[in-house]
Design a protein around this motif. Structure first.
Motif, short mmCIF file in Angstrom:
data_model
loop_
_atom_site.label_atom_id
_atom_site.label_comp_id
_atom_site.label_asym_id
_atom_site.label_seq_id
_atom_site.Cartn_x
_atom_site.Cartn_y
_atom_site.Cartn_z
N ILE A 167 -15.08 16.57 -20.26
CA ILE A 167 -15.66 16.80 -18.94
C ILE A 167 -16.05 15.49 -18.28
CG2 ILE A 167 -17.72 17.71 -17.78
CD1 ILE A 167 -17.53 20.14 -19.65
N CYS A 168 -16.54 14.54 -19.07
CA CYS A 168 -16.96 13.25 -18.51
C CYS A 168 -15.81 12.56 -17.78
CB CYS A 168 -17.50 12.34 -19.62
SG CYS A 168 -19.15 12.79 -20.18
N VAL A 169 -14.63 12.53 -18.38
CA VAL A 169 -13.47 11.90 -17.77
C VAL A 169 -13.09 12.64 -16.48
CG1 VAL A 169 -11.02 11.35 -18.05
CG2 VAL A 169 -12.60 10.98 -19.95
N ASN A 170 -12.97 13.95 -16.56
CA ASN A 170 -12.58 14.74 -15.38
C ASN A 170 -13.61 14.64 -14.26
OD1 ASN A 170 -10.37 15.52 -16.82
ND2 ASN A 170 -11.09 17.57 -17.29
N ALA A 171 -14.89 14.66 -14.65
CA ALA A 171 -15.96 14.63 -13.64
C ALA A 171 -16.02 13.29 -12.91
CB ALA A 171 -17.31 14.92 -14.30
N LEU A 172 -15.72 12.19 -13.60
CA LEU A 172 -15.69 10.89 -12.94
C LEU A 172 -14.62 10.85 -11.85
CD1 LEU A 172 -16.19 8.47 -15.97
CD2 LEU A 172 -17.77 8.79 -14.05
N VAL A 173 -13.44 11.38 -12.18
CA VAL A 173 -12.38 11.45 -11.18
C VAL A 173 -12.78 12.38 -10.04
CG1 VAL A 173 -9.93 11.94 -10.76
CG2 VAL A 173 -10.65 11.01 -12.96
N ALA A 174 -13.40 13.51 -10.39
CA ALA A 174 -13.82 14.49 -9.38
C ALA A 174 -14.86 13.90 -8.43
CB ALA A 174 -14.38 15.74 -10.05
N LEU A 175 -15.74 13.06 -8.95
CA LEU A 175 -16.75 12.44 -8.08
C LEU A 175 -16.09 11.60 -7.00
CD1 LEU A 175 -19.73 11.83 -7.46
CD2 LEU A 175 -19.59 9.91 -9.06
N GLY A 176 -15.10 10.78 -7.40
CA GLY A 176 -14.36 10.00 -6.41
C GLY A 176 -13.57 10.87 -5.46
N ALA A 177 -12.97 11.93 -6.02
CA ALA A 177 -12.18 12.84 -5.19
C ALA A 177 -13.04 13.57 -4.16
CB ALA A 177 -11.46 13.87 -6.07
N SER A 178 -14.32 13.78 -4.49
CA SER A 178 -15.20 14.50 -3.57
C SER A 178 -15.40 13.71 -2.27
CB SER A 178 -16.55 14.79 -4.23
OG SER A 178 -17.28 13.59 -4.47
N TYR A 179 -15.47 12.37 -2.37
CA TYR A 179 -15.58 11.55 -1.16
C TYR A 179 -14.34 11.71 -0.29
CZ TYR A 179 -19.66 8.99 -2.92
OH TYR A 179 -20.92 8.66 -3.35
N VAL A 180 -13.17 11.67 -0.93
CA VAL A 180 -11.91 11.78 -0.19
C VAL A 180 -11.80 13.14 0.49
CG1 VAL A 180 -9.40 11.71 -0.37
CG2 VAL A 180 -10.78 10.15 -1.76
N ILE A 181 -12.11 14.20 -0.26
CA ILE A 181 -11.97 15.57 0.28
C ILE A 181 -13.02 15.83 1.35
CG2 ILE A 181 -12.18 18.02 -0.32
CD1 ILE A 181 -10.93 17.27 -3.05
N LEU A 182 -14.26 15.39 1.14
CA LEU A 182 -15.29 15.58 2.16
C LEU A 182 -14.96 14.79 3.43
CD1 LEU A 182 -18.52 15.48 -0.02
CD2 LEU A 182 -17.79 17.38 1.42
N GLY A 183 -14.20 13.72 3.26
CA GLY A 183 -13.78 12.94 4.42
C GLY A 183 -12.55 13.51 5.11
N GLY A 184 -12.10 14.68 4.65
CA GLY A 184 -10.98 15.36 5.30
C GLY A 184 -9.61 14.93 4.84
N GLU A 185 -9.53 14.24 3.70
CA GLU A 185 -8.25 13.76 3.19
C GLU A 185 -8.02 14.26 1.76
OE1 GLU A 185 -6.30 12.42 5.21
OE2 GLU A 185 -7.57 11.61 6.80
N ILE A 186 -6.91 13.85 1.16
CA ILE A 186 -6.62 14.21 -0.22
C ILE A 186 -5.90 13.04 -0.89
CG2 ILE A 186 -4.34 15.24 0.24
CD1 ILE A 186 -5.18 17.44 -1.81
N ASP A 187 -6.15 12.87 -2.18
CA ASP A 187 -5.53 11.78 -2.94
C ASP A 187 -4.89 12.35 -4.19
OD1 ASP A 187 -4.73 9.48 -4.18
OD2 ASP A 187 -6.68 8.49 -4.11
N LEU A 188 -3.56 12.31 -4.25
CA LEU A 188 -2.81 12.86 -5.38
C LEU A 188 -2.51 11.83 -6.47
CD1 LEU A 188 -0.18 14.96 -3.39
CD2 LEU A 188 -2.34 15.75 -4.35
N SER A 189 -2.94 10.60 -6.26
CA SER A 189 -2.55 9.52 -7.18
C SER A 189 -3.54 9.25 -8.30
CB SER A 189 -2.35 8.22 -6.38
OG SER A 189 -3.57 7.77 -5.83
N THR A 190 -4.63 10.02 -8.37
CA THR A 190 -5.71 9.68 -9.31
C THR A 190 -5.30 9.85 -10.77
OG1 THR A 190 -6.58 11.92 -8.92
CG2 THR A 190 -7.61 10.11 -7.73
N SER A 191 -4.44 10.81 -11.08
CA SER A 191 -4.00 10.97 -12.47
C SER A 191 -3.29 9.72 -12.97
CB SER A 191 -3.06 12.18 -12.61
OG SER A 191 -3.74 13.39 -12.36
N ASN A 192 -2.37 9.22 -12.16
CA ASN A 192 -1.63 8.02 -12.54
C ASN A 192 -2.51 6.78 -12.51
OD1 ASN A 192 0.84 9.72 -10.89
ND2 ASN A 192 1.21 9.05 -12.97
N MET A 193 -3.51 6.79 -11.63
CA MET A 193 -4.46 5.68 -11.60
C MET A 193 -5.24 5.59 -12.91
SD MET A 193 -5.79 3.14 -10.07
CE MET A 193 -5.38 3.28 -8.34
#
Length: 324
Positions: A57-83
């Motif tokens: 959960i720690c690994v997934n949640a760290l990515v989710a925290l960053g993704a929340s900024y992107v999604i709340l800003g009205g965008e989406i980022d599909l590259s986080t897995s590869n990052m």
């Protein structure tokens, strides 16, 4: 009179129940999952299993925290897995080449933020939709990772590096939990108490109104992609530490699960704690399905259904809030 009092009591109870469920939100779902799995499986409450759940959960949640900024800003980022894979492998390659462990991690965190920044620049200044821009960046990062590693795991890492994914504080608290707590404390503070956090939410809700209110939309959007890249790189480093090696194909589903966690937590709320709850809910679901020996393919189906249902419920919550 008795009937009227009974109706009032029922109404009052219903209102209290609605307030309680609204206050608990997705945390109530987490609690229900925990209870169900405790009863349905014999191995769920074991120390080894709970420790494994927490680390995942720690690994997934760290990515989710960053993704929340992107999604709340009205965008989406599909590259986080590869990052994640790129950052873990990059740090591993640097350390194996003799670079100081701390410097290697810092370099990859900066690189992750810069790649996120580049995605934000492409989206904002070249006017390419974030779905397409991040999809293209996803393949760029994947190809670069495979070229750097020759598609092979990078092992032989310093023993001290393993602490970030496997270590404990006082032999009780896993180090990844400490990292997660610090990051979510910062994320929660930014969302609730800073003008930047409010700007992110404003841009995501109504970009025209945000511009009229004086918010620098372009700068805000570049910043959210940078945060997303930084968070994914940090998660990748923790994952590489946990696996004791840099794995080129590690965490292929992390990006999808991170996006799902944000929606399960409720994007309309703009709360770091809700993102954490969404990550916990998905982590418990995945762990429960594994313990119940559900076919891996059906697990993918379940995740897809959860994402669709979560988006639907988030829209319902948002519409209720707008009506109020």
């Amino acid at each position: 009179m008795g009937d009227k009092n009974a109706i009032k009591e029922k109404t009052s109870f219903g209102q209290k129940l609605n307030k309680f469920t609204d206050a608990m939100g997705v945390w109530l779902v987490v609690l229900l999952f925990f209870i169900i799995l405790s009863v349905a499986t014999d191995n769920f409450l074991t120390y080894a299993n709970l420790t494994n759940v927490v680390r995942q959960i720690c690994v997934n949640a760290l990515v989710a925290l960053g993704a929340s900024y992107v999604i709340l800003g009205g965008e989406i980022d599909l590259s986080t897995s590869n990052m994640c894979a790129f950052a873990g492998c990059g740090a591993a390659l640097l350390m194996r080449a003799g670079v100081n462990m701390w410097l290697a991690m810092l370099i990859m965190l900066v690189v992750g933020a810069l790649i996120g920044c580049l995605t934000g620049v492409i989206v904002n200044y070249l006017k390419i939709p974030s779905f397409i821009a991040s999809l293209g960046m996803q393949y760029v990062i994947l190809g670069t990772t495979l070229l750097l590693t020759n598609s092979e795991p990078i092992s032989g890492l310093p023993e001290g590096f393993m602490t970030f994914g496997r270590g404990y504080i006082f032999d009780v608290i896993p180090v990844p939990v400490i990292i997660l707590a610090v990051m979510f404390a910062i994320g929660g503070f930014v969302f609730k108490y800073t003008s930047f956090g409010r700007s992110v939410i404003s841009v995501g809700e109504n970009i025209t109104a945000a511009k009229l209110s004086g918010i620098n939309v372009s700068r805000t959007k570049v910043a959210i992609f940078s945060i997303g890249g930084f968070s994914a790189a940090l998660a990748g480093i923790v994952l590489a530490s946990r696996l004791s090696s840099g794995q080129p194909m590690a965490g292929t589903d992390i990006g999808l699960q991170a996006i799902a966690a944000v929606y399960v937590g409720g994007t309309s709320k703009g709360s770091a704690l809700n993102v954490l709850a969404g990550s916990l809910a998905l982590g418990l679901v995945n762990n429960g399905l594994n313990l119940l020996e559900v076919n891996a393919y059906w697990q993918k189906v379940a995740l897809g259904v959860i994402i669709i249902f979560a988006v639907l419920m988030d829209q319902v919550r948002a519409s209720k809030t707008a009506k109020k």
